[in-house]
Write an enzyme that holds these catalytic residues in place. Sequence first.
Site, PDB file in Angstrom:
ATOM      1  N   SER A 102     -53.264  45.372 -58.504  1.00 61.30           N
ATOM      2  CA  SER A 102     -53.516  46.044 -56.809  1.00 61.30           C
ATOM      3  C   SER A 102     -55.088  45.031 -57.112  1.00 61.30           C
ATOM      4  O   SER A 102     -55.943  45.864 -58.442  1.00 61.30           O
ATOM      5  CB  SER A 102     -54.012  47.516 -57.640  1.00 61.30           C
ATOM      6  OG  SER A 102     -54.496  47.780 -56.233  1.00 61.30           O
ATOM      7  N   TYR A 144     -54.027  55.740 -61.059  1.00 56.45           N
ATOM      8  CA  TYR A 144     -53.469  54.627 -59.407  1.00 56.45           C
ATOM      9  C   TYR A 144     -54.458  53.674 -60.265  1.00 56.45           C
ATOM     10  O   TYR A 144     -53.573  52.517 -61.037  1.00 56.45           O
ATOM     11  CB  TYR A 144     -53.692  54.740 -57.985  1.00 56.45           C
ATOM     12  CG  TYR A 144     -52.998  53.613 -57.902  1.00 56.45           C
ATOM     13  CD1 TYR A 144     -51.632  53.451 -57.771  1.00 56.45           C
ATOM     14  CD2 TYR A 144     -53.850  52.594 -57.802  1.00 56.45           C
ATOM     15  CE1 TYR A 144     -51.439  52.595 -57.234  1.00 56.45           C
ATOM     16  CE2 TYR A 144     -52.867  51.128 -56.548  1.00 56.45           C
ATOM     17  CZ  TYR A 144     -51.750  51.018 -56.473  1.00 56.45           C
ATOM     18  OH  TYR A 144     -51.659  50.142 -55.700  1.00 56.45           O
TER      19      TYR A 144
HETATM   20  P1  NAD Z   1     -43.133  50.580 -51.241  1.00 54.27           P
HETATM   21  O1  NAD Z   1     -43.330  52.284 -51.112  1.00 54.27           O
HETATM   22  O2  NAD Z   1     -42.908  50.101 -50.109  1.00 54.27           O
HETATM   23  O3  NAD Z   1     -42.272  50.242 -52.489  1.00 54.27           O
HETATM   24  C1  NAD Z   1     -42.464  50.627 -54.015  1.00 54.27           C
HETATM   25  C2  NAD Z   1     -40.852  50.816 -54.363  1.00 54.27           C
HETATM   26  O4  NAD Z   1     -41.113  51.300 -55.329  1.00 54.27           O
HETATM   27  C3  NAD Z   1     -40.179  51.246 -53.480  1.00 54.27           C
HETATM   28  O5  NAD Z   1     -38.336  50.145 -53.690  1.00 54.27           O
HETATM   29  C4  NAD Z   1     -39.160  52.566 -54.121  1.00 54.27           C
HETATM   30  O6  NAD Z   1     -38.273  52.705 -54.069  1.00 54.27           O
HETATM   31  C5  NAD Z   1     -39.542  52.116 -55.507  1.00 54.27           C
HETATM   32  N1  NAD Z   1     -39.687  53.286 -56.924  1.00 54.27           N
HETATM   33  C6  NAD Z   1     -40.788  53.899 -56.209  1.00 54.27           C
HETATM   34  N2  NAD Z   1     -40.082  54.709 -57.086  1.00 54.27           N
HETATM   35  C7  NAD Z   1     -39.638  54.379 -58.382  1.00 54.27           C
HETATM   36  C8  NAD Z   1     -38.991  55.109 -59.155  1.00 54.27           C
HETATM   37  N3  NAD Z   1     -39.102  55.924 -59.979  1.00 54.27           N
HETATM   38  N4  NAD Z   1     -38.257  54.013 -59.812  1.00 54.27           N
HETATM   39  C9  NAD Z   1     -37.633  53.314 -59.742  1.00 54.27           C
HETATM   40  N5  NAD Z   1     -38.443  52.031 -58.040  1.00 54.27           N
HETATM   41  C10 NAD Z   1     -38.946  53.251 -57.536  1.00 54.27           C
HETATM   42  O7  NAD Z   1     -44.761  50.364 -51.927  1.00 54.27           O
HETATM   43  P2  NAD Z   1     -44.754  48.580 -52.014  1.00 54.27           P
HETATM   44  O8  NAD Z   1     -46.685  48.876 -51.192  1.00 54.27           O
HETATM   45  O9  NAD Z   1     -44.209  47.683 -51.432  1.00 54.27           O
HETATM   46  O10 NAD Z   1     -45.412  48.686 -53.217  1.00 54.27           O
HETATM   47  C11 NAD Z   1     -45.537  48.006 -54.514  1.00 54.27           C
HETATM   48  C12 NAD Z   1     -46.360  47.888 -55.470  1.00 54.27           C
HETATM   49  O11 NAD Z   1     -47.588  47.218 -54.534  1.00 54.27           O
HETATM   50  C13 NAD Z   1     -46.742  48.831 -56.228  1.00 54.27           C
HETATM   51  O12 NAD Z   1     -46.438  48.689 -57.495  1.00 54.27           O
HETATM   52  C14 NAD Z   1     -48.496  49.622 -55.447  1.00 54.27           C
HETATM   53  O13 NAD Z   1     -49.102  50.002 -56.783  1.00 54.27           O
HETATM   54  C15 NAD Z   1     -48.845  47.762 -55.587  1.00 54.27           C
HETATM   55  N6  NAD Z   1     -49.892  47.339 -54.702  1.00 54.27           N
HETATM   56  C16 NAD Z   1     -49.353  48.088 -53.279  1.00 54.27           C
HETATM   57  C17 NAD Z   1     -50.590  48.103 -51.935  1.00 54.27           C
HETATM   58  C18 NAD Z   1     -50.700  48.099 -50.943  1.00 54.27           C
HETATM   59  O14 NAD Z   1     -51.844  48.461 -50.056  1.00 54.27           O
HETATM   60  N7  NAD Z   1     -49.403  48.396 -50.092  1.00 54.27           N
HETATM   61  C19 NAD Z   1     -51.662  47.191 -52.521  1.00 54.27           C
HETATM   62  C20 NAD Z   1     -52.147  46.776 -53.876  1.00 54.27           C
HETATM   63  C21 NAD Z   1     -50.557  46.926 -54.288  1.00 54.27           C
END
Ligand code: NAD
Length: 261
Positions: A143, A156
């Site tokens: 991130s 985080y």
């Molecule tokens: P999202 O909520 O759409 O996806 C999260 C995924 O993780 C889902 O499939 C969920 O079921 C799964 N998950 C949650 N808890 C879990 C657990 N205990 N065991 C197994 N799976 C689990 O969110 P996203 O934005 O696609 O996030 C994905 C990654 O991207 C994360 O690591 C997040 O920190 C990172 N990220 C997101 C953003 C953003 O702005 N969305 C920015 C930077 C980084």
Amino acid sequence: MFLKGKIALVTGSTSGIGLACARALAAEGAAVMLNGFGDAGEIEAIQQELEDASGALARYNGADLTRPDQIEKLIGETIDELGGLDILINNAGMQHVAPIDEFPPEKWDLIIALNLSAAFHAIRLALPGMKAKGWGRIISTASAHSLVASPNKAPYVAAKHGIAGLTKAVALEVAQAGVTVNCISPGYVWTNLVESQVPDTMKARNLTREQVMNDVLLAAQPTKQFVTVDQVASLALFLCRDDASAITGANLSMDGGWTAQ
Ligand code: NAD
């Protein structure tokens, strides 16, 4: 289809960035192990969609990645059911927003377990097979918070800085083994994870929804555009190419200029 014959595990691939990565890998012929939580019918439909696209297998394992024993089963099942593990995308993640002195200790433990320790466990279990084959790709979704901080997100930010460090350390260990290890650091991507933190941020900072969107989320992103899940997936896919074999130990920003400031 440059990934024909390759096997990928994408954690947290039932939605958001992980699902986009799973789709991108399958479109290039990879067999995919899906992971994450969600509706059984929807997950079955995703599996079918991936198999139709790749002509290879797509399986699902709902392991809770805050639990090391379940990570071990997930990796074992991937290798047994799909025949190996060539590409590991550590992507599952969660967020909780609160000032540090009000942060529930159990939430700290969960965020560190999922956003940092799960990648350690998956990497340590996936690496022996990759080293034996002399080819592997490990990509973690970090991130912008792996490089800079925001208030009220201490665990985080700590976990994502940890992912950047873990990436560098492992990349050096396997530099001559044909395995590259990188992380991608998106700015704000419009997914469930971002949408779900809007109410907490409204409460923590006493703001309206519109103020959170414009003045908090996109405040730091000079382009004033959310990153898309497909843009992140395209970069992950590029890292799987032979053209990317010299990219290792890198933390690749895709943040609309956020961390250039
Ligand atoms: P999202 O909520 O759409 O996806 C999260 C995924 O993780 C889902 O499939 C969920 O079921 C799964 N998950 C949650 N808890 C879990 C657990 N205990 N065991 C197994 N799976 C689990 O969110 P996203 O934005 O696609 O996030 C994905 C990654 O991207 C994360 O690591 C997040 O920190 C990172 N990220 C997101 C953003 C953003 O702005 N969305 C920015 C930077 C980084």
